[in-house]
Design a protein around this motif. Sequence first.
Motif, mmCIF file in Angstrom:
data_model
loop_
_atom_site.group_PDB
_atom_site.id
_atom_site.type_symbol
_atom_site.label_atom_id
_atom_site.label_comp_id
_atom_site.label_asym_id
_atom_site.label_seq_id
_atom_site.Cartn_x
_atom_site.Cartn_y
_atom_site.Cartn_z
ATOM 1 N N SER A 208 -5.206 3.886 24.013
ATOM 2 C CA SER A 208 -5.444 4.886 25.059
ATOM 3 C C SER A 208 -6.267 4.301 26.207
ATOM 4 O O SER A 208 -6.199 4.787 27.320
ATOM 5 C CB SER A 208 -6.126 6.122 24.483
ATOM 6 O OG SER A 208 -7.431 5.808 24.089
ATOM 7 N N HIS A 209 -7.043 3.288 25.947
ATOM 8 C CA HIS A 209 -7.848 2.691 27.015
ATOM 9 C C HIS A 209 -7.185 1.468 27.622
ATOM 10 O O HIS A 209 -6.711 1.478 28.730
ATOM 11 C CB HIS A 209 -9.178 2.164 26.427
ATOM 12 C CG HIS A 209 -10.291 3.114 26.558
ATOM 13 N ND1 HIS A 209 -10.746 3.837 25.501
ATOM 14 C CD2 HIS A 209 -11.071 3.453 27.596
ATOM 15 C CE1 HIS A 209 -11.748 4.584 25.889
ATOM 16 N NE2 HIS A 209 -11.968 4.366 27.164
ATOM 17 N N GLN B 212 -3.284 0.932 28.586
ATOM 18 C CA GLN B 212 -2.753 1.729 29.699
ATOM 19 C C GLN B 212 -3.154 1.177 31.042
ATOM 20 O O GLN B 212 -2.485 1.396 32.047
ATOM 21 C CB GLN B 212 -3.268 3.161 29.585
ATOM 22 C CG GLN B 212 -2.467 3.973 28.597
ATOM 23 C CD GLN B 212 -2.843 5.430 28.646
ATOM 24 O OE1 GLN B 212 -3.243 5.928 29.682
ATOM 25 N NE2 GLN B 212 -2.713 6.092 27.525
ATOM 26 N N GLU B 213 -4.293 0.493 31.046
ATOM 27 C CA GLU B 213 -4.881 0.108 32.316
ATOM 28 C C GLU B 213 -3.967 -0.782 33.173
ATOM 29 O O GLU B 213 -3.709 -0.452 34.338
ATOM 30 C CB GLU B 213 -6.228 -0.565 32.065
ATOM 31 C CG GLU B 213 -7.074 -0.581 33.306
ATOM 32 C CD GLU B 213 -8.527 -0.785 32.958
ATOM 33 O OE1 GLU B 213 -9.165 0.204 32.580
ATOM 34 O OE2 GLU B 213 -8.990 -1.921 33.049
ATOM 35 N N ARG C 113 -0.958 1.235 34.501
ATOM 36 C CA ARG C 113 -1.324 2.169 35.570
ATOM 37 C C ARG C 113 -1.539 1.430 36.881
ATOM 38 O O ARG C 113 -1.128 1.889 37.954
ATOM 39 C CB ARG C 113 -2.597 2.921 35.182
ATOM 40 C CG ARG C 113 -3.121 3.823 36.296
ATOM 41 C CD ARG C 113 -4.407 4.508 35.904
ATOM 42 N NE ARG C 113 -5.413 3.597 35.404
ATOM 43 C CZ ARG C 113 -6.188 2.860 36.192
ATOM 44 N NH1 ARG C 113 -6.047 2.890 37.507
ATOM 45 N NH2 ARG C 113 -7.080 2.049 35.664
ATOM 46 N N GLN D 120 1.752 0.482 38.438
ATOM 47 C CA GLN D 120 2.357 1.671 39.067
ATOM 48 C C GLN D 120 1.665 1.996 40.386
ATOM 49 O O GLN D 120 2.308 2.344 41.373
ATOM 50 C CB GLN D 120 2.261 2.872 38.122
ATOM 51 C CG GLN D 120 3.231 2.764 36.951
ATOM 52 C CD GLN D 120 2.950 3.815 35.891
ATOM 53 O OE1 GLN D 120 1.815 4.281 35.741
ATOM 54 N NE2 GLN D 120 3.965 4.159 35.128
ATOM 55 N N THR D 121 0.350 1.891 40.395
ATOM 56 C CA THR D 121 -0.385 2.210 41.622
ATOM 57 C C THR D 121 -0.026 1.242 42.735
ATOM 58 O O THR D 121 0.185 1.647 43.882
ATOM 59 C CB THR D 121 -1.916 2.160 41.365
ATOM 60 O OG1 THR D 121 -2.207 2.843 40.168
ATOM 61 C CG2 THR D 121 -2.678 2.773 42.512
ATOM 62 N N ASN E 1 3.263 2.134 44.142
ATOM 63 C CA ASN E 1 3.143 3.273 45.065
ATOM 64 C C ASN E 1 2.549 2.867 46.405
ATOM 65 O O ASN E 1 3.006 3.290 47.463
ATOM 66 C CB ASN E 1 2.296 4.383 44.446
ATOM 67 C CG ASN E 1 3.028 5.080 43.317
ATOM 68 O OD1 ASN E 1 4.256 5.036 43.270
ATOM 69 N ND2 ASN E 1 2.285 5.702 42.411
ATOM 70 N N SER F 40 -11.668 7.741 34.590
ATOM 71 C CA SER F 40 -11.359 6.803 33.506
ATOM 72 C C SER F 40 -9.870 6.735 33.217
ATOM 73 O O SER F 40 -9.133 7.689 33.454
ATOM 74 C CB SER F 40 -12.098 7.238 32.244
ATOM 75 O OG SER F 40 -11.659 6.498 31.138
ATOM 76 N N THR F 41 -9.448 5.596 32.684
ATOM 77 C CA THR F 41 -8.063 5.454 32.211
ATOM 78 C C THR F 41 -7.867 6.276 30.944
ATOM 79 O O THR F 41 -6.770 6.680 30.616
ATOM 80 C CB THR F 41 -7.763 3.982 31.828
ATOM 81 O OG1 THR F 41 -8.245 3.152 32.854
ATOM 82 C CG2 THR F 41 -6.291 3.764 31.628
ATOM 83 N N SER F 42 -8.975 6.476 30.252
ATOM 84 C CA SER F 42 -8.910 7.092 28.940
ATOM 85 C C SER F 42 -8.416 8.532 28.992
ATOM 86 O O SER F 42 -8.728 9.282 29.904
ATOM 87 C CB SER F 42 -10.303 7.084 28.314
ATOM 88 O OG SER F 42 -10.303 7.876 27.152
ATOM 89 N N LYS G 222 -7.580 8.414 35.598
ATOM 90 C CA LYS G 222 -7.085 7.527 36.645
ATOM 91 C C LYS G 222 -5.564 7.651 36.695
ATOM 92 O O LYS G 222 -4.896 7.649 35.673
ATOM 93 C CB LYS G 222 -7.479 6.086 36.353
ATOM 94 C CG LYS G 222 -8.964 5.829 36.601
ATOM 95 C CD LYS G 222 -9.356 4.409 36.282
ATOM 96 C CE LYS G 222 -10.847 4.214 36.541
ATOM 97 N NZ LYS G 222 -11.321 2.882 36.082
ATOM 98 N N THR G 223 -5.038 7.819 37.911
ATOM 99 C CA THR G 223 -3.606 8.033 38.072
ATOM 100 C C THR G 223 -3.029 6.930 38.944
ATOM 101 O O THR G 223 -3.742 6.286 39.698
ATOM 102 C CB THR G 223 -3.343 9.411 38.714
ATOM 103 O OG1 THR G 223 -2.006 9.438 39.179
ATOM 104 C CG2 THR G 223 -4.255 9.674 39.903
ATOM 105 N N SER G 224 -1.728 6.727 38.825
ATOM 106 C CA SER G 224 -1.080 5.737 39.682
ATOM 107 C C SER G 224 -0.661 6.375 41.014
ATOM 108 O O SER G 224 -0.214 5.700 41.909
ATOM 109 C CB SER G 224 0.142 5.159 38.964
ATOM 110 O OG SER G 224 1.040 6.205 38.644
#
Lengths: 367, 128
Positions: free
Chosen positions: A159-160, A163-164, A167, A170-171, A174, B81-83, B103-105
Amino acid sequence: MINSTNSLLPQGEQLYKKMIEEVQDYAILLLDLDGNVQNWNIGAEKIKGYKEADILGKNFSLFYLPEDRASKLPKTLINSATLNGRATHEGWRVRNDGSTFWGSVVITALHSDDGDVIGFTKVTRDLTERKLAEEEKARDTRSIELQNRQLEEFAYITSHDLQEPIRKIQTFINLAKKNTDDKELLNNYLDKMSISADKMVSLIKDILNFSRLSSDKNQFISVNLVDILTEVIGELDLLIEEKKAIITVSSLPVIDAIPIQMNQLFNNLIHNAIKFNNGYPSIVIQHEIVKNDTGQYHLITISDNGIGFDQQYAEIAFKPFKRLTTNHSGTGIGLALCKRIVENHNGTISVASVLGEGTIFTILFPA
Amino acid sequence: MIDDDPDDREFFQIALDMTGIRYTLKTAESAVEALNIFPEFLELPDYIFLDLNMPLISGIQFLQIFRESADLNKVPIIIFSTSSYHKDIEDTKALGASHFLSKTSDIDRLSEVVVSILKGNDLPFILT
């Protein structure tokens, strides 16, 4: 007329004696007041391995482990039976051939008509199979608990940390879409995507290495840690030369271990000691044998003159994907891996560090 | 903003720029650095955006330390947070964080959410 004693006994009593003699699953013994063996049955022969002629008159303490004899366990049991009428005990016992079995023992005092203790009966069952099954069950339980903890840890990491990088990619995609006309910015974003993808790859590799660490008993062999260290120094050759590192080794033991894991352990620790050093690394590896209440251990220390860290962070240093710095590359798996390897080998690892002065890792392996 | 990741600090700044709101942003790369620079502030920040997974002192530990200071305790803290780990969400809520912003893309979305936070809109604890 000459007749054997047995045939003089009334028929019922003779049957009774036969019954005891021929019981196979229980060792049924008569002991005198001092614990000397007075009779023997088939069960006793099967369980303890002595022939009747070899054991009659010998003391029953012969069946006990040397340490139990030293602590006077046989005498304690006899005393307890004298006092309370009976005494029970379970523990490892020794057969005639030196092998051991898990005995469940009941010693019962025999009384004369006047109420004086005149001897003891001792009934022993071999419960080795049950004992081993229980031990295996306890091991399985511990293993399941450990695996549950590792799964929880894995869920957290997923979950930490995993994903980083995704993400971020993806950012950057964008952001790139918003800035298609700015070639320089686009290139910058593409570079960053590439860095995040590389990070993802190394994270996945590390997680796989971490989760694949085996503690399979069959992989343990006798390992000379001097050989392991020689291998590791060879692997780190370039880095050692580049940083002009000096590694001093006093002596190292031979232990039962999984060789590849020992290699990983020393590789990680020495690699860290060289990496986290702003000057010329000097690494000293020492070994001695120490004793405490729980037994004898190989104490191995790996000390360096590196950048060190504040001791209050010592505990998080061993957690997966926790890093003590953002300035050095790395995913943060190294010390977590070391900890798990040492635990696989029934050892412990701890660290003492002083910021700016250096770090000492201390490893204890059972000797 | 307290975040050890330079990319995330950059994303956040881009999102802030997109809001059109005038702002002053101070960044710290770690909770340790943040605790060190707070005494130099002439006035307290209006908001703190706090990452969780950082070296040395984690965001959770920072929250614990922060709550002990009566002055600092008034500043709303938004976890950034990414969490999405349930325990992180529960723990930070219990420690008095104002919001948990994943945190979002999607930078446009991030910018919208930041606007609603800065405008003081009534928002749920978990923001995405």
